[in-house]
Design an enzyme around this catalytic site. Structure first.
Site, PDB file in Angstrom:
ATOM      1  N   ARG A 139       0.834   5.872  -1.857  1.00 57.67           N
ATOM      2  CA  ARG A 139       0.387   7.163  -1.325  1.00 57.67           C
ATOM      3  C   ARG A 139       0.226   7.067   0.200  1.00 57.67           C
ATOM      4  NH1 ARG A 139      -6.088   7.002  -2.994  1.00 57.67           N
ATOM      5  NH2 ARG A 139      -6.719   5.851  -1.147  1.00 57.67           N
ATOM      6  N   TYR A 161     -14.002  -3.201   9.160  1.00 53.07           N
ATOM      7  CA  TYR A 161     -12.661  -2.610   9.290  1.00 53.07           C
ATOM      8  C   TYR A 161     -12.141  -2.840  10.714  1.00 53.07           C
ATOM      9  CZ  TYR A 161      -9.042   1.048   9.218  1.00 53.07           C
ATOM     10  OH  TYR A 161      -7.853   1.748   9.303  1.00 53.07           O
ATOM     11  N   GLY A 171       0.835  -1.211   0.000  1.00 58.17           N
ATOM     12  CA  GLY A 171       0.000   0.000   0.000  1.00 58.17           C
ATOM     13  C   GLY A 171       0.859   1.245   0.000  1.00 58.17           C
ATOM     14  N   ILE A 185      -4.967  10.067  10.913  1.00 57.84           N
ATOM     15  CA  ILE A 185      -3.781  10.523  10.182  1.00 57.84           C
ATOM     16  C   ILE A 185      -4.276  11.106   8.851  1.00 57.84           C
ATOM     17  CG2 ILE A 185      -1.540   9.849   9.219  1.00 57.84           C
ATOM     18  CD1 ILE A 185      -1.737   9.224  12.238  1.00 57.84           C
ATOM     19  N   ASN A 191       1.001  -2.620   5.267  1.00 57.02           N
ATOM     20  CA  ASN A 191       0.291  -1.339   5.429  1.00 57.02           C
ATOM     21  C   ASN A 191      -0.963  -1.234   4.564  1.00 57.02           C
ATOM     22  OD1 ASN A 191       0.248   1.783   5.890  1.00 57.02           O
ATOM     23  ND2 ASN A 191       0.340   1.534   3.660  1.00 57.02           N
ATOM     24  N   VAL A 196      -2.775  -7.575  -2.474  1.00 58.33           N
ATOM     25  CA  VAL A 196      -2.303  -8.378  -1.335  1.00 58.33           C
ATOM     26  C   VAL A 196      -3.271  -9.506  -0.962  1.00 58.33           C
ATOM     27  CG1 VAL A 196      -0.851  -6.551  -0.318  1.00 58.33           C
ATOM     28  CG2 VAL A 196      -3.263  -6.766   0.394  1.00 58.33           C
ATOM     29  N   LYS A 234      -8.852  -5.033  11.829  1.00 60.32           N
ATOM     30  CA  LYS A 234      -7.705  -4.415  12.511  1.00 60.32           C
ATOM     31  C   LYS A 234      -7.467  -5.051  13.874  1.00 60.32           C
ATOM     32  CE  LYS A 234      -6.561  -1.537   9.247  1.00 60.32           C
ATOM     33  NZ  LYS A 234      -5.270  -1.666   8.561  1.00 60.32           N
ATOM     34  N   SER A 282      -5.076  -0.261  13.778  1.00 63.33           N
ATOM     35  CA  SER A 282      -5.783   1.019  13.831  1.00 63.33           C
ATOM     36  C   SER A 282      -6.332   1.219  15.240  1.00 63.33           C
ATOM     37  CB  SER A 282      -6.951   1.004  12.843  1.00 63.33           C
ATOM     38  OG  SER A 282      -7.773   2.142  13.029  1.00 63.33           O
TER      39      SER A 282
HETATM   40  P1  NAD Z   1      -4.717   5.199   1.763  1.00 56.21           P
HETATM   41  O1  NAD Z   1      -6.039   4.766   1.243  1.00 56.21           O
HETATM   42  O2  NAD Z   1      -4.278   6.576   1.487  1.00 56.21           O
HETATM   43  O3  NAD Z   1      -3.591   4.162   1.318  1.00 56.21           O
HETATM   44  C1  NAD Z   1      -3.828   2.777   1.318  1.00 56.21           C
HETATM   45  C2  NAD Z   1      -3.043   2.154   0.184  1.00 56.21           C
HETATM   46  O4  NAD Z   1      -3.313   0.747   0.159  1.00 56.21           O
HETATM   47  C3  NAD Z   1      -3.450   2.736  -1.181  1.00 56.21           C
HETATM   48  O5  NAD Z   1      -2.306   3.138  -1.872  1.00 56.21           O
HETATM   49  C4  NAD Z   1      -4.147   1.579  -1.853  1.00 56.21           C
HETATM   50  O6  NAD Z   1      -4.018   1.558  -3.257  1.00 56.21           O
HETATM   51  C5  NAD Z   1      -3.457   0.378  -1.208  1.00 56.21           C
HETATM   52  N1  NAD Z   1      -4.266  -0.835  -1.333  1.00 56.21           N
HETATM   53  C6  NAD Z   1      -5.600  -0.954  -1.117  1.00 56.21           C
HETATM   54  N2  NAD Z   1      -5.997  -2.194  -1.399  1.00 56.21           N
HETATM   55  C7  NAD Z   1      -4.891  -2.884  -1.789  1.00 56.21           C
HETATM   56  C8  NAD Z   1      -4.668  -4.223  -2.195  1.00 56.21           C
HETATM   57  N3  NAD Z   1      -5.675  -5.099  -2.285  1.00 56.21           N
HETATM   58  N4  NAD Z   1      -3.404  -4.586  -2.499  1.00 56.21           N
HETATM   59  C9  NAD Z   1      -2.401  -3.705  -2.456  1.00 56.21           C
HETATM   60  N5  NAD Z   1      -2.546  -2.415  -2.072  1.00 56.21           N
HETATM   61  C10 NAD Z   1      -3.777  -2.021  -1.750  1.00 56.21           C
HETATM   62  O7  NAD Z   1      -4.761   4.938   3.332  1.00 56.21           O
HETATM   63  P2  NAD Z   1      -3.796   5.394   4.520  1.00 56.21           P
HETATM   64  O8  NAD Z   1      -4.560   6.315   5.363  1.00 56.21           O
HETATM   65  O9  NAD Z   1      -2.441   5.766   4.030  1.00 56.21           O
HETATM   66  O10 NAD Z   1      -3.754   4.005   5.293  1.00 56.21           O
HETATM   67  C11 NAD Z   1      -2.630   3.142   5.340  1.00 56.21           C
HETATM   68  C12 NAD Z   1      -2.881   2.093   6.413  1.00 56.21           C
HETATM   69  O11 NAD Z   1      -3.040   2.734   7.678  1.00 56.21           O
HETATM   70  C13 NAD Z   1      -4.159   1.289   6.175  1.00 56.21           C
HETATM   71  O12 NAD Z   1      -3.963  -0.047   6.574  1.00 56.21           O
HETATM   72  C14 NAD Z   1      -5.151   1.950   7.106  1.00 56.21           C
HETATM   73  O13 NAD Z   1      -6.182   1.078   7.501  1.00 56.21           O
HETATM   74  C15 NAD Z   1      -4.250   2.322   8.278  1.00 56.21           C
HETATM   75  N6  NAD Z   1      -4.799   3.409   9.111  1.00 56.21           N
HETATM   76  C16 NAD Z   1      -5.005   4.658   8.610  1.00 56.21           C
HETATM   77  C17 NAD Z   1      -5.515   5.645   9.432  1.00 56.21           C
HETATM   78  C18 NAD Z   1      -5.748   7.067   8.961  1.00 56.21           C
HETATM   79  O14 NAD Z   1      -6.327   7.876   9.725  1.00 56.21           O
HETATM   80  N7  NAD Z   1      -5.332   7.444   7.761  1.00 56.21           N
HETATM   81  C19 NAD Z   1      -5.830   5.348  10.761  1.00 56.21           C
HETATM   82  C20 NAD Z   1      -5.611   4.061  11.232  1.00 56.21           C
HETATM   83  C21 NAD Z   1      -5.086   3.099  10.402  1.00 56.21           C
END
Ligand code: NAD
Length: 260
Positions: A22, A167, A19, A200, A96, A70, A171, A153
């Site tokens: 971005r 979700y 992931g 985040i 991630n 994944v 997690k 998370s």
């Molecule tokens: P995001 O959506 O910006 O990035 C997630 C990335 O995962 C994307 O680039 C997407 O293309 C990729 N992805 C999705 N499905 C996929 C797959 N099947 N195979 C490969 N790649 C795949 O999200 P983010 O906010 O950067 O989140 C990153 C991680 O952090 C995630 O696991 C999310 O659950 C966790 N998280 C985020 C937050 C937040 O507030 N942003 C909070 C808690 C946990």
């Protein structure tokens, strides 16, 4: 007097970040690259993953972009084969990749959630973490050193006002999976830890809308939303030699929004 600059801490090691095109994943890839590791960015969209890798540059050939889902075991195994062929091993895995489906900015309730959406979230967030971890174990075991860092998370630690039940369940599942894997692989020199981010600012967080994030901010003692670098600096530490006695742990990175 000549000063000797020490080599970067992860020089010679290879990190796979899922992931990574971005958001938090890209920030992790950037940080591990700065720490000296060979970095593989894996994500679902080939063009965007390649573009993200280009942003890191191709200094000494230390960056590789791979497109894979994944939740597709064959695709994960093929990606790992390609990494082995290019870099000879995988030392650090950051699971991630994740999704948090929204409908007009809101998560489905349990009452309204369809089974396909439930399954998709579990397949990507939880089963994807299992597939990628399993695929990397042989390499880490052969080197008697490894770091697996799984993105959980806050929603997996306590009730969430934003995330859906699928979700949250995925997690929380990652937390239990990580403890089981940590116990299994500790004797092989592999540590397995989780990070539980709070809010985040990333494209995923933006989907919940400004109002939801503004409400969330009121509950954060340090009085700001998180930035991807808050997570990537924690990954950098957990991936380091200094963190070798930490395994099966969960680090809450949330500005104090949830304290266990
Ligand atoms: P995001 O959506 O910006 O990035 C997630 C990335 O995962 C994307 O680039 C997407 O293309 C990729 N992805 C999705 N499905 C996929 C797959 N099947 N195979 C490969 N790649 C795949 O999200 P983010 O906010 O950067 O989140 C990153 C991680 O952090 C995630 O696991 C999310 O659950 C966790 N998280 C985020 C937050 C937040 O507030 N942003 C909070 C808690 C946990």
């Amino acid at each position: 007097m000549k000063t000797i600059t020490p080599p970067p801490p992860q020089q010679g090691r290879t990190a796979l970040v899922t992931g990574a095109r971005r958001g938090i994943g890209f920030s992790i890839a950037e940080r591990l690259h700065k720490d000296g590791a060979n970095v593989v960015l894996l994500d679902i969209d080939p063009a965007e993953t390649q573009a993200a890798a280009m942003k890191l540059g191709s200094e000494e050939g230390r960056v590789m972009a791979l497109a894979a889902d994944v939740s597709d075991r064959q695709a994960v195994d093929e990606a790992v084969r390609q990494i082995m062929a290019r870099f000879g091993g995988i030392d650090i895995l950051v699971n991630n990749a994740g999704i948090s489906p929204k409908h007009d900015g809101k998560s489905a309730t349990v009452a309204s959630m369809d089974a396909e959406e439930w399954q998709r979230v579990i397949s990507i967030n939880l089963t994807g973490t299992f597939f990628c971890s399993q695929a990397c174990l042989a390499s880490m075991k052969s080197r008697k050193w490894g770091r697996i860092i799984n993105m959980s998370s806050q929603a997996g630690r306590t009730a969430s006002t934003i995330a859906g039940a699928h979700y949250a369940a995925s997690k929380a599942g990652i937390l239990a999976f990580s403890r089981a894997l940590a116990a299994e692989t500790g004797p092989d020199g592999i540590t397995v830890n989780c990070i539980a981010p709070g809010r985040i600012i990333t494209p995923m967080a933006a989907e919940a809308g400004e109002e939801a994030n503004a409400q969330y901010l009121k509950r954060i003692p340090v009085n700001r939303l998180g930035q991807p670098r808050d997570i990537s600096s924690t990954v950098s530490f957990l991936a380091s030699d200094d963190a070798g006695f930490i395994t099966g742990a969960t680090i809450d990175v949330n500005g104090g929004a949830f304290m266990s």
